[in-house]
Motif scaffolding. Structure first.
Motif, PDB file in Angstrom:
ATOM      1  N   SER A 190       0.829  -1.206   0.000  1.00 28.59           N
ATOM      2  CA  SER A 190       0.000   0.000   0.000  1.00 28.59           C
ATOM      3  C   SER A 190       0.863   1.256   0.000  1.00 28.59           C
ATOM      4  N   VAL A 191       1.957   1.212   0.763  1.00 28.49           N
ATOM      5  CA  VAL A 191       2.858   2.370   0.848  1.00 28.49           C
ATOM      6  C   VAL A 191       3.681   2.523  -0.419  1.00 28.49           C
ATOM      7  N   TRP A 192       4.404   1.445  -0.775  1.00 25.45           N
ATOM      8  CA  TRP A 192       5.480   1.548  -1.753  1.00 25.45           C
ATOM      9  C   TRP A 192       5.072   1.304  -3.199  1.00 25.45           C
ATOM     10  N   ALA A 193       3.831   0.842  -3.416  1.00 23.61           N
ATOM     11  CA  ALA A 193       3.400   0.597  -4.792  1.00 23.61           C
ATOM     12  C   ALA A 193       2.041   1.187  -5.119  1.00 23.61           C
ATOM     13  N   GLU A 194       1.216   1.452  -4.097  1.00 25.97           N
ATOM     14  CA  GLU A 194      -0.177   1.825  -4.370  1.00 25.97           C
ATOM     15  C   GLU A 194      -0.553   3.233  -3.928  1.00 25.97           C
ATOM     16  N   GLU A 195       0.404   3.997  -3.414  1.00 27.79           N
ATOM     17  CA  GLU A 195       0.166   5.401  -3.038  1.00 27.79           C
ATOM     18  C   GLU A 195      -0.968   5.560  -2.020  1.00 27.79           C
ATOM     19  N   LYS A 196      -1.023   4.658  -1.065  1.00 32.19           N
ATOM     20  CA  LYS A 196      -2.046   4.724  -0.023  1.00 32.19           C
ATOM     21  C   LYS A 196      -1.412   5.109   1.306  1.00 32.19           C
ATOM     22  N   ASP A 197      -2.228   5.685   2.179  1.00 28.85           N
ATOM     23  CA  ASP A 197      -1.760   6.118   3.496  1.00 28.85           C
ATOM     24  C   ASP A 197      -2.158   5.071   4.529  1.00 28.85           C
ATOM     25  N   ILE A 198      -1.178   4.343   5.056  1.00 29.09           N
ATOM     26  CA  ILE A 198      -1.479   3.262   6.001  1.00 29.09           C
ATOM     27  C   ILE A 198      -1.820   3.777   7.397  1.00 29.09           C
ATOM     28  N   ALA A 199      -1.848   5.094   7.565  1.00 30.89           N
ATOM     29  CA  ALA A 199      -2.363   5.655   8.811  1.00 30.89           C
ATOM     30  C   ALA A 199      -3.891   5.750   8.773  1.00 30.89           C
ATOM     31  N   GLU A 200      -4.470   5.551   7.589  1.00 29.97           N
ATOM     32  CA  GLU A 200      -5.920   5.655   7.439  1.00 29.97           C
ATOM     33  C   GLU A 200      -6.597   4.331   7.775  1.00 29.97           C
ATOM     34  N   ASP A 201      -7.641   4.425   8.546  1.00 33.23           N
ATOM     35  CA  ASP A 201      -8.384   3.260   9.008  1.00 33.23           C
ATOM     36  C   ASP A 201      -8.880   2.400   7.843  1.00 33.23           C
ATOM     37  N   ALA A 202      -9.394   3.021   6.808  1.00 29.04           N
ATOM     38  CA  ALA A 202      -9.953   2.274   5.682  1.00 29.04           C
ATOM     39  C   ALA A 202      -8.886   1.454   4.970  1.00 29.04           C
ATOM     40  N   VAL A 203      -7.684   1.989   4.862  1.00 29.00           N
ATOM     41  CA  VAL A 203      -6.591   1.266   4.201  1.00 29.00           C
ATOM     42  C   VAL A 203      -6.197   0.042   5.017  1.00 29.00           C
ATOM     43  N   VAL A 204      -6.064   0.211   6.317  1.00 25.15           N
ATOM     44  CA  VAL A 204      -5.690  -0.906   7.191  1.00 25.15           C
ATOM     45  C   VAL A 204      -6.767  -1.988   7.165  1.00 25.15           C
ATOM     46  N   LYS A 205      -8.024  -1.569   7.216  1.00 27.04           N
ATOM     47  CA  LYS A 205      -9.123  -2.547   7.204  1.00 27.04           C
ATOM     48  C   LYS A 205      -9.171  -3.316   5.890  1.00 27.04           C
ATOM     49  N   ALA A 206      -8.893  -2.635   4.797  1.00 23.93           N
ATOM     50  CA  ALA A 206      -8.877  -3.315   3.500  1.00 23.93           C
ATOM     51  C   ALA A 206      -7.765  -4.364   3.447  1.00 23.93           C
ATOM     52  N   CYS A 207      -6.618  -4.049   4.030  1.00 23.72           N
ATOM     53  CA  CYS A 207      -5.506  -5.005   4.074  1.00 23.72           C
ATOM     54  C   CYS A 207      -5.858  -6.211   4.944  1.00 23.72           C
ATOM     55  N   LEU A 208      -6.501  -5.959   6.086  1.00 21.86           N
ATOM     56  CA  LEU A 208      -6.937  -7.059   6.951  1.00 21.86           C
ATOM     57  C   LEU A 208      -7.891  -7.982   6.205  1.00 21.86           C
ATOM     58  N   THR A 209      -8.840  -7.400   5.520  1.00 26.69           N
ATOM     59  CA  THR A 209      -9.815  -8.190   4.766  1.00 26.69           C
ATOM     60  C   THR A 209      -9.132  -9.010   3.677  1.00 26.69           C
ATOM     61  N   GLU A 210      -8.229  -8.373   2.939  1.00 21.79           N
ATOM     62  CA  GLU A 210      -7.508  -9.060   1.860  1.00 21.79           C
ATOM     63  C   GLU A 210      -6.760 -10.293   2.368  1.00 21.79           C
ATOM     64  N   ALA A 211      -6.220 -10.193   3.585  1.00 27.58           N
ATOM     65  CA  ALA A 211      -5.419 -11.288   4.149  1.00 27.58           C
ATOM     66  C   ALA A 211      -6.255 -12.282   4.951  1.00 27.58           C
ATOM     67  N   GLY A 212      -7.568 -12.125   4.936  1.00 23.22           N
ATOM     68  CA  GLY A 212      -8.433 -13.103   5.584  1.00 23.22           C
ATOM     69  C   GLY A 212      -8.719 -12.857   7.051  1.00 23.22           C
ATOM     70  N   PHE A 213      -8.512 -11.624   7.510  1.00 23.72           N
ATOM     71  CA  PHE A 213      -8.781 -11.278   8.906  1.00 23.72           C
ATOM     72  C   PHE A 213     -10.040 -10.416   9.016  1.00 23.72           C
ATOM     73  N   ASP A 214     -10.593 -10.387  10.205  1.00 28.01           N
ATOM     74  CA  ASP A 214     -11.735  -9.534  10.504  1.00 28.01           C
ATOM     75  C   ASP A 214     -11.260  -8.083  10.507  1.00 28.01           C
ATOM     76  N   PRO A 215     -11.816  -7.225   9.666  1.00 23.28           N
ATOM     77  CA  PRO A 215     -11.351  -5.835   9.616  1.00 23.28           C
ATOM     78  C   PRO A 215     -11.562  -5.073  10.917  1.00 23.28           C
ATOM     79  N   SER A 216     -12.460  -5.549  11.763  1.00 26.98           N
ATOM     80  CA  SER A 216     -12.695  -4.849  13.034  1.00 26.98           C
ATOM     81  C   SER A 216     -11.500  -4.952  13.972  1.00 26.98           C
ATOM     82  N   LEU A 217     -10.534  -5.809  13.647  1.00 27.10           N
ATOM     83  CA  LEU A 217      -9.312  -5.899  14.460  1.00 27.10           C
ATOM     84  C   LEU A 217      -8.559  -4.574  14.466  1.00 27.10           C
ATOM     85  N   ALA A 218      -8.773  -3.765  13.444  1.00 26.29           N
ATOM     86  CA  ALA A 218      -8.130  -2.447  13.400  1.00 26.29           C
ATOM     87  C   ALA A 218      -8.605  -1.564  14.543  1.00 26.29           C
TER      88      ALA A 218
END
Length: 199
Positions: free
Chosen positions: A117-145
């Protein structure tokens, strides 16, 4: 069976360039892994390192060349000057800690998704939505954020102290249970050989 403590930073370009090769090495040898995200700038200041912004131009220029070369060598999309770097690494780190404690997904995929997200996709990993999307992609519950904030903060601080105590000074940093240390994505071959009993 070997165990590896994996110290890394979600803002580290070299951790990004490791991709999922570390996980492949660990799986090959049946090694267990504990993921230990930490504050890389604090690690630098505590172990004699210099933050990128304060480095001599010679070092900064070499770093720029080397990162681009490594990205090409590994055939990985890489932006030397991402739009959201540096940013607050704590939310993404807390989410990784919470995901590790909860289980049920792919931690390696989560770490890589955050770094990508940082180095290839120009996203801000300080943003809740970005972190939740990564959790979902990897098979985790996004509410863990949201649910892992307090525990994540305590563990994040403890990871830094532990890393210093165990001899780490950069990221990615791999420490095998016998005490052998490997620094950098370019040392994964040596880690593989060590786990094979050849080094």
């Amino acid at each position: 069976m070997a165990h590896i403590d994996y110290y890394f930073a979600t803002l580290s370009p070299y951790t990004y360039l490791a991709g999922t090769r570390f996980e492949a090495v660990a799986k090959k040898h049946g090694a267990t892994v504990t993921y230990k995200p930490l504050d890389i700038m604090a690690l630098f200041s505590r172990t004699g390192g210099t933050p990128p912004k304060d480095r001599h131009p010679n070092r900064a220029e070499y770093r720029a060349q080397e990162l681009v070369r490594q990205g090409k060598k590994l055939d990985m999309a890489f932006n030397l000057k991402p739009a959201h770097w540096p940013t607050n690494a704590a939310p993404s780190s807390y989410a990784i800690i919470a995901a590790q404690n909860a289980g049920g997904g792919d931690l390696g995929a989560l770490v890589h998704a955050i770094l990508r997200s940082v180095w290839a996709e120009e996203k801000d990993i300080a943003e809740d939505a970005v972190v939740k999307a990564c959790l979902t992609e990897a098979g985790f519950d996004p509410s863990l954020a949201d649910s892992g904030l307090l525990e994540g903060a305590d563990t994040y601080a403890a990871n830094l102290e532990e890393a210093i105590d165990r001899g780490a000074f950069g990221a990615p940093f791999y420490i095998v249970d016998g005490g052998q240390r490997f620094w950098g994505q370019d040392k994964l071959e040596e880690l593989d050989l060590h786990l094979s009993g050849k080094l």
